[in-house]
Design a protein around this motif. Sequence first.
Motif, mmCIF file in Angstrom:
data_model
loop_
_atom_site.group_PDB
_atom_site.id
_atom_site.type_symbol
_atom_site.label_atom_id
_atom_site.label_comp_id
_atom_site.label_asym_id
_atom_site.label_seq_id
_atom_site.Cartn_x
_atom_site.Cartn_y
_atom_site.Cartn_z
ATOM 1 N N SER A 44 -13.246 25.220 20.664
ATOM 2 C CA SER A 44 -13.513 24.122 19.744
ATOM 3 C C SER A 44 -14.412 24.561 18.603
ATOM 4 O O SER A 44 -15.435 25.220 18.808
ATOM 5 C CB SER A 44 -14.176 22.962 20.504
ATOM 6 N N ARG A 45 -14.004 24.210 17.366
ATOM 7 C CA ARG A 45 -14.825 24.464 16.187
ATOM 8 C C ARG A 45 -14.867 23.193 15.364
ATOM 9 O O ARG A 45 -13.875 22.502 15.191
ATOM 10 C CB ARG A 45 -14.262 25.606 15.350
ATOM 11 N N GLY A 46 -16.054 22.878 14.867
ATOM 12 C CA GLY A 46 -16.201 21.650 14.102
ATOM 13 C C GLY A 46 -17.005 21.873 12.842
ATOM 14 O O GLY A 46 -17.449 22.981 12.556
ATOM 15 N N ALA A 65 -17.974 9.332 24.543
ATOM 16 C CA ALA A 65 -18.303 10.695 24.129
ATOM 17 C C ALA A 65 -19.291 11.343 25.099
ATOM 18 O O ALA A 65 -19.141 12.513 25.474
ATOM 19 C CB ALA A 65 -18.886 10.686 22.715
ATOM 20 N N LEU A 66 -20.283 10.580 25.517
ATOM 21 C CA LEU A 66 -21.276 11.124 26.444
ATOM 22 C C LEU A 66 -20.637 11.495 27.774
ATOM 23 O O LEU A 66 -20.966 12.538 28.368
ATOM 24 C CB LEU A 66 -22.402 10.114 26.656
ATOM 25 N N ASN A 157 -18.050 20.250 19.431
ATOM 26 C CA ASN A 157 -17.127 19.381 20.156
ATOM 27 C C ASN A 157 -16.708 18.200 19.285
ATOM 28 O O ASN A 157 -17.525 17.610 18.575
ATOM 29 C CB ASN A 157 -17.799 18.883 21.431
ATOM 30 N N GLU A 158 -15.422 17.840 19.360
ATOM 31 C CA GLU A 158 -14.919 16.770 18.503
ATOM 32 C C GLU A 158 -15.525 15.414 18.821
ATOM 33 O O GLU A 158 -15.524 14.506 17.981
ATOM 34 C CB GLU A 158 -13.398 16.678 18.636
ATOM 35 N N LEU A 193 -21.743 32.152 14.007
ATOM 36 C CA LEU A 193 -22.159 31.819 15.361
ATOM 37 C C LEU A 193 -22.321 30.314 15.525
ATOM 38 O O LEU A 193 -21.925 29.742 16.538
ATOM 39 C CB LEU A 193 -23.470 32.525 15.699
ATOM 40 N N LYS A 194 -22.898 29.668 14.534
ATOM 41 C CA LYS A 194 -23.130 28.224 14.609
ATOM 42 C C LYS A 194 -21.814 27.459 14.672
ATOM 43 O O LYS A 194 -21.723 26.413 15.332
ATOM 44 C CB LYS A 194 -23.965 27.770 13.409
ATOM 45 N N THR A 195 -20.794 27.979 14.008
ATOM 46 C CA THR A 195 -19.503 27.295 13.985
ATOM 47 C C THR A 195 -18.513 27.882 14.989
ATOM 48 O O THR A 195 -17.314 27.609 14.927
ATOM 49 C CB THR A 195 -18.896 27.349 12.574
ATOM 50 N N ASN A 196 -19.027 28.702 15.913
ATOM 51 C CA ASN A 196 -18.248 29.149 17.075
ATOM 52 C C ASN A 196 -17.051 30.021 16.725
ATOM 53 O O ASN A 196 -15.983 29.901 17.322
ATOM 54 C CB ASN A 196 -17.792 27.929 17.894
#
Length: 610
Positions: A44-46, A65-66, A157-158, A193-196
């Motif tokens: 997953s990338r967001g 979502a939780l 995560n979306e 790294l932050k955006t996977n």
Amino acid sequence: MKSKHIIVLMAMALPTLGLQSCLDYDNPGDEFNSTTKNVEKVTSRGDVDQIPFRQATDAAAADEALNAMQDLLDAGVGGQFSMRGGKNGENPGAHAYQYQYSLGVDNYAEYTVIPHTFFQYSKIRLASSYAIDQKCYGGAWGSFTEMKTSLVPILNNEKVNAVPELKAAYLTLFNQQAVEVADVYGPMPYRELKTNLQVGPYTYNKVEDVYNDAVANLDTAIACFHYFDQKPAAYKQKIKSAFIDRFVVMTDGGAADGTLKAWARYANSLKLRIAMHMVKSDPVRAQKLAEEAVADGVIENEAQSVSIRPGVMGFSHPLPGVENWGDARMSATMEITLKTFNHPWLKYLFKKNDNVIKNNKTGETTPADSRICGIRTGTHPGEGQGYDENQYIAFSKLNEQYFNSAPLYLMKYAEVCFLRAEGALRGWNMGGSAQHFYEEGIRHGNCEDPEMKSMDGESPNGQQNVNWYDSWIDTYMAQENPVAYVYKDPTGDTPDAASPIHVGVKWNDSDSQETKLEKIITQKYLATYPNGFEAWVDLRRTGFPRMLPVLNIDEADGSLVPGDIMRRLPFPGTSDIATKQDVDNTGIPALGGPDKMATRLFWDKTTSNF
């Protein structure tokens, strides 16, 4: 090693270097490789930098979502622990803490010295303080990687945009440690790294760009935390419960009052810290950011400090554990600084030598339990970790009785006070005078948990069960002149040296700007102990506190000469071919100089402090 250029999101197994530990893979500095088992790939990338806090108001969507992210959020708790010596989702412990702090930044800030040269199980040899080993100097990066592997899946995560306040909190935490690690090594693949990003090659971002992006993220997060007050009651309750359940760095998740003002204060305090780092490289922008942070609200008391609290959570601070292995002892710089000011910690926080120390030149002995003594940075200590073969093991260490419950701070109130004191000294609007914040910082500079500090024994005025620090602090702050002190190595292996500190503690408006700054940074050095990350930044950017020259500096990487201090650590993991290619292609160009200890980061200027 396994395949190159595959980032995996996992709980990275950090090397452990205590007496009973051993390294479990060859190159702990390899940033983007894994030799751990049971690896779980996450794809997953967001849009991590965007926080849609005005749109998300639906309690049902937040609840969904939780629930959907429950496993990721569970891992996020471990990610917070990893910021201060945790690994594998567990509480901070001596193994990871040693790798993150005691083998690196604490020695360069000169809080501690490693009192031996050989680690039996890992086969690491460190001849002296600036002699680094590929197997251990990547510790700060290793802890960042562990944090990243826990928090990045949440940020990408979306579902996270349905709970933007959590996204803002995790982004704040991520940026704190990203800045810390950039200040150690220099450029890093921060954005990827932050955006996977999972497939390399990786592009190293300049430290300036890491700073700029971190400030932008913090500003967005602060706006999100403030806007939370306008959300519907049902939604706010869901978020409040999630913060209480998921965040261990503040009491009740920083949301006990039903607002997220505590998080806004934390983010603003980080912004203030970043601004002060840049004071010599971009003074105009530094002032603007600092004044914005203070005007919006920073940490204002001890209860608002951000930390992991061992005394509350039921574990012990990791540093005494490292010392009990024989792997860290007080530095001569720490001894000199404490004794130059007759600091209250001399009376209880540190132990005197726990065994006889023989002078190798004169044959005279220092009896056991007779002196608080530190090891000169750069000394050649003995080889082993036991006193019978290495008398440096007898040098001073912490008194666990008082330190085991010390908080592991992410942002301490006393640090914020000293940041504001320095800003006010520079003529910035910090909401008060330099003297006020300087004195407030000293008063709240103790290591102990403010809600748990007490002692058994008698204070100077004969009262029982009061805190030593508080009892002696007025006398301490009234000292106009330093105590004349000469450091004498009880082993005789290093020469006598007079304290280089010539300022007192008491504030004096007639002092020069430079003298006032020296007082601020020197007292900040003590008040923020043992956070070697910030102390080393302050030493590099201001030259304070004053320290004795590092011995055997030629055992570094060849870029330093006598009188120098280390300005950064080389990039970790370059023994791996793929990592080395990325460093060569983008890391070194982003650094703007050779991959050496003497290369300065963008904020570390040779210009005067004023």
